[in-house]
Scaffold this motif. Structure first.
Motif, PDB file in Angstrom:
ATOM      1  N   LEU A  16      -9.414  58.867  36.558  1.00 29.55           N
ATOM      2  CA  LEU A  16      -9.839  59.022  37.949  1.00 29.55           C
ATOM      3  C   LEU A  16      -9.566  60.422  38.500  1.00 29.55           C
ATOM      4  CD1 LEU A  16      -8.653  55.662  39.558  1.00 29.55           C
ATOM      5  CD2 LEU A  16     -10.967  56.314  38.893  1.00 29.55           C
ATOM      6  N   ALA A  17      -8.915  61.265  37.728  1.00 30.43           N
ATOM      7  CA  ALA A  17      -8.544  62.605  38.203  1.00 30.43           C
ATOM      8  C   ALA A  17      -9.756  63.346  38.752  1.00 30.43           C
ATOM      9  CB  ALA A  17      -7.902  63.409  37.083  1.00 30.43           C
ATOM     10  N   ALA A  18      -9.624  63.821  39.984  1.00 32.16           N
ATOM     11  CA  ALA A  18     -10.650  64.618  40.663  1.00 32.16           C
ATOM     12  C   ALA A  18     -11.979  63.880  40.841  1.00 32.16           C
ATOM     13  CB  ALA A  18     -10.880  65.938  39.933  1.00 32.16           C
ATOM     14  N   SER A  19     -11.965  62.531  40.794  1.00 28.78           N
ATOM     15  CA  SER A  19     -13.220  61.799  40.926  1.00 28.78           C
ATOM     16  C   SER A  19     -13.306  60.945  42.188  1.00 28.78           C
ATOM     17  CB  SER A  19     -13.445  60.910  39.701  1.00 28.78           C
ATOM     18  OG  SER A  19     -12.494  59.869  39.668  1.00 28.78           O
ATOM     19  N   VAL A  20     -12.251  60.906  42.991  1.00 31.17           N
ATOM     20  CA  VAL A  20     -12.249  60.087  44.206  1.00 31.17           C
ATOM     21  C   VAL A  20     -12.306  61.009  45.424  1.00 31.17           C
ATOM     22  CG1 VAL A  20     -10.977  58.372  45.553  1.00 31.17           C
ATOM     23  CG2 VAL A  20     -10.914  58.280  43.054  1.00 31.17           C
ATOM     24  N   ASP A  21     -13.366  60.867  46.202  1.00 27.38           N
ATOM     25  CA  ASP A  21     -13.502  61.676  47.413  1.00 27.38           C
ATOM     26  C   ASP A  21     -12.484  61.241  48.458  1.00 27.38           C
ATOM     27  OD1 ASP A  21     -15.654  63.100  46.390  1.00 27.38           O
ATOM     28  OD2 ASP A  21     -17.139  61.725  47.222  1.00 27.38           O
ATOM     29  N   HIS A  22     -11.847  62.205  49.084  1.00 25.49           N
ATOM     30  CA  HIS A  22     -10.895  61.955  50.166  1.00 25.49           C
ATOM     31  C   HIS A  22      -9.816  60.948  49.751  1.00 25.49           C
ATOM     32  CE1 HIS A  22     -13.719  64.185  52.576  1.00 25.49           C
ATOM     33  NE2 HIS A  22     -14.669  63.322  52.287  1.00 25.49           N
ATOM     34  N   ALA A  23      -9.245  61.150  48.582  1.00 28.37           N
ATOM     35  CA  ALA A  23      -8.220  60.227  48.072  1.00 28.37           C
ATOM     36  C   ALA A  23      -7.026  60.166  49.016  1.00 28.37           C
ATOM     37  CB  ALA A  23      -7.771  60.665  46.682  1.00 28.37           C
ATOM     38  N   ASN A  24      -6.492  58.966  49.195  1.00 27.06           N
ATOM     39  CA  ASN A  24      -5.282  58.797  49.992  1.00 27.06           C
ATOM     40  C   ASN A  24      -4.182  58.224  49.092  1.00 27.06           C
ATOM     41  OD1 ASN A  24      -5.536  55.942  49.869  1.00 27.06           O
ATOM     42  ND2 ASN A  24      -6.785  55.912  51.713  1.00 27.06           N
ATOM     43  N   GLU A  25      -3.059  57.906  49.676  1.00 26.14           N
ATOM     44  CA  GLU A  25      -1.915  57.428  48.895  1.00 26.14           C
ATOM     45  C   GLU A  25      -2.218  56.149  48.141  1.00 26.14           C
ATOM     46  OE1 GLU A  25      -0.429  60.170  52.030  1.00 26.14           O
ATOM     47  OE2 GLU A  25      -1.829  58.490  52.030  1.00 26.14           O
ATOM     48  N   LEU A  26      -3.002  55.245  48.728  1.00 30.44           N
ATOM     49  CA  LEU A  26      -3.348  54.005  48.031  1.00 30.44           C
ATOM     50  C   LEU A  26      -4.240  54.274  46.815  1.00 30.44           C
ATOM     51  CD1 LEU A  26      -3.903  51.589  51.032  1.00 30.44           C
ATOM     52  CD2 LEU A  26      -1.979  51.632  49.443  1.00 30.44           C
ATOM     53  N   ASP A  27      -5.106  55.265  46.908  1.00 31.85           N
ATOM     54  CA  ASP A  27      -5.932  55.652  45.764  1.00 31.85           C
ATOM     55  C   ASP A  27      -5.057  56.168  44.622  1.00 31.85           C
ATOM     56  OD1 ASP A  27      -8.395  55.075  47.078  1.00 31.85           O
ATOM     57  OD2 ASP A  27      -8.247  56.993  48.131  1.00 31.85           O
ATOM     58  N   VAL A  28      -4.029  56.907  44.974  1.00 31.48           N
ATOM     59  CA  VAL A  28      -3.115  57.434  43.955  1.00 31.48           C
ATOM     60  C   VAL A  28      -2.364  56.290  43.275  1.00 31.48           C
ATOM     61  CG1 VAL A  28      -1.078  58.878  43.542  1.00 31.48           C
ATOM     62  CG2 VAL A  28      -2.859  59.660  45.105  1.00 31.48           C
ATOM     63  N   ILE A  29      -1.924  55.301  44.047  1.00 29.71           N
ATOM     64  CA  ILE A  29      -1.243  54.146  43.448  1.00 29.71           C
ATOM     65  C   ILE A  29      -2.179  53.420  42.486  1.00 29.71           C
ATOM     66  CG2 ILE A  29      -0.281  51.862  43.951  1.00 29.71           C
ATOM     67  CD1 ILE A  29       1.004  53.142  46.456  1.00 29.71           C
ATOM     68  N   GLU A  30      -3.442  53.261  42.848  1.00 27.51           N
ATOM     69  CA  GLU A  30      -4.412  52.622  41.950  1.00 27.51           C
ATOM     70  C   GLU A  30      -4.601  53.446  40.681  1.00 27.51           C
ATOM     71  OE1 GLU A  30      -6.892  50.018  40.195  1.00 27.51           O
ATOM     72  OE2 GLU A  30      -5.669  49.675  41.984  1.00 27.51           O
ATOM     73  N   ALA A  31      -4.643  54.779  40.828  1.00 25.91           N
ATOM     74  CA  ALA A  31      -4.784  55.647  39.653  1.00 25.91           C
ATOM     75  C   ALA A  31      -3.567  55.557  38.743  1.00 25.91           C
ATOM     76  CB  ALA A  31      -5.017  57.099  40.096  1.00 25.91           C
ATOM     77  N   ILE A  32      -2.384  55.412  39.334  1.00 23.46           N
ATOM     78  CA  ILE A  32      -1.162  55.240  38.540  1.00 23.46           C
ATOM     79  C   ILE A  32      -1.254  53.949  37.724  1.00 23.46           C
ATOM     80  CG2 ILE A  32       1.321  54.750  38.683  1.00 23.46           C
ATOM     81  CD1 ILE A  32       1.319  56.617  41.197  1.00 23.46           C
ATOM     82  N   ALA A  33      -1.652  52.857  38.378  1.00 26.64           N
ATOM     83  CA  ALA A  33      -1.782  51.578  37.684  1.00 26.64           C
ATOM     84  C   ALA A  33      -2.820  51.670  36.566  1.00 26.64           C
ATOM     85  CB  ALA A  33      -2.157  50.471  38.666  1.00 26.64           C
ATOM     86  N   LEU A  34      -3.930  52.357  36.827  1.00 23.00           N
ATOM     87  CA  LEU A  34      -4.963  52.513  35.801  1.00 23.00           C
ATOM     88  C   LEU A  34      -4.442  53.301  34.609  1.00 23.00           C
ATOM     89  CD1 LEU A  34      -7.844  52.123  34.807  1.00 23.00           C
ATOM     90  CD2 LEU A  34      -8.469  54.187  36.095  1.00 23.00           C
ATOM     91  N   GLN A  35      -3.678  54.360  34.859  1.00 24.89           N
ATOM     92  CA  GLN A  35      -3.123  55.150  33.756  1.00 24.89           C
ATOM     93  C   GLN A  35      -2.237  54.282  32.871  1.00 24.89           C
ATOM     94  OE1 GLN A  35      -1.525  59.092  34.618  1.00 24.89           O
ATOM     95  NE2 GLN A  35       0.112  58.763  33.148  1.00 24.89           N
ATOM     96  N   VAL A  36      -1.442  53.428  33.476  1.00 23.55           N
ATOM     97  CA  VAL A  36      -0.577  52.524  32.700  1.00 23.55           C
ATOM     98  C   VAL A  36      -1.429  51.558  31.886  1.00 23.55           C
ATOM     99  CG1 VAL A  36       1.161  50.699  32.860  1.00 23.55           C
ATOM    100  CG2 VAL A  36       1.357  52.725  34.299  1.00 23.55           C
TER     101      VAL A  36
END
Length: 66
Positions: A16-36
């Motif tokens: 998801l790196a650099a693919s979410v427009d206007h990412a917020n903290e919840l988007d980052v948490i989702e990206a963390i879960a996806l990486q795992v």
């Protein structure tokens, strides 16, 4: 959790790196879960700094009046 600081992989944003427009903290948490998940793990623990938790609580949904 035992060993998390020693064995945890640094967060990179994964696919998801650099693919979410206007990412917020919840988007980052989702990206963390996806990486795992992409590393064949099961996301079950996340440490959130108190100031980040406050920012999450203050996120607006876009439909609320300003």
């Amino acid at each position: 959790p035992k060993g998390i600081e020693h064995y945890a992989t640094p967060f990179t944003g994964g696919s998801l790196a650099a693919s979410v427009d206007h990412a917020n903290e919840l988007d980052v948490i989702e990206a963390i879960a996806l990486q795992v998940k992409e590393a064949h793990g099961i996301p079950n623990t996340l440490f959130v700094h108190p100031s980040t938790m406050s920012a999450i609580k203050l996120i607006k949904d876009g439909s609320s009046p300003v």
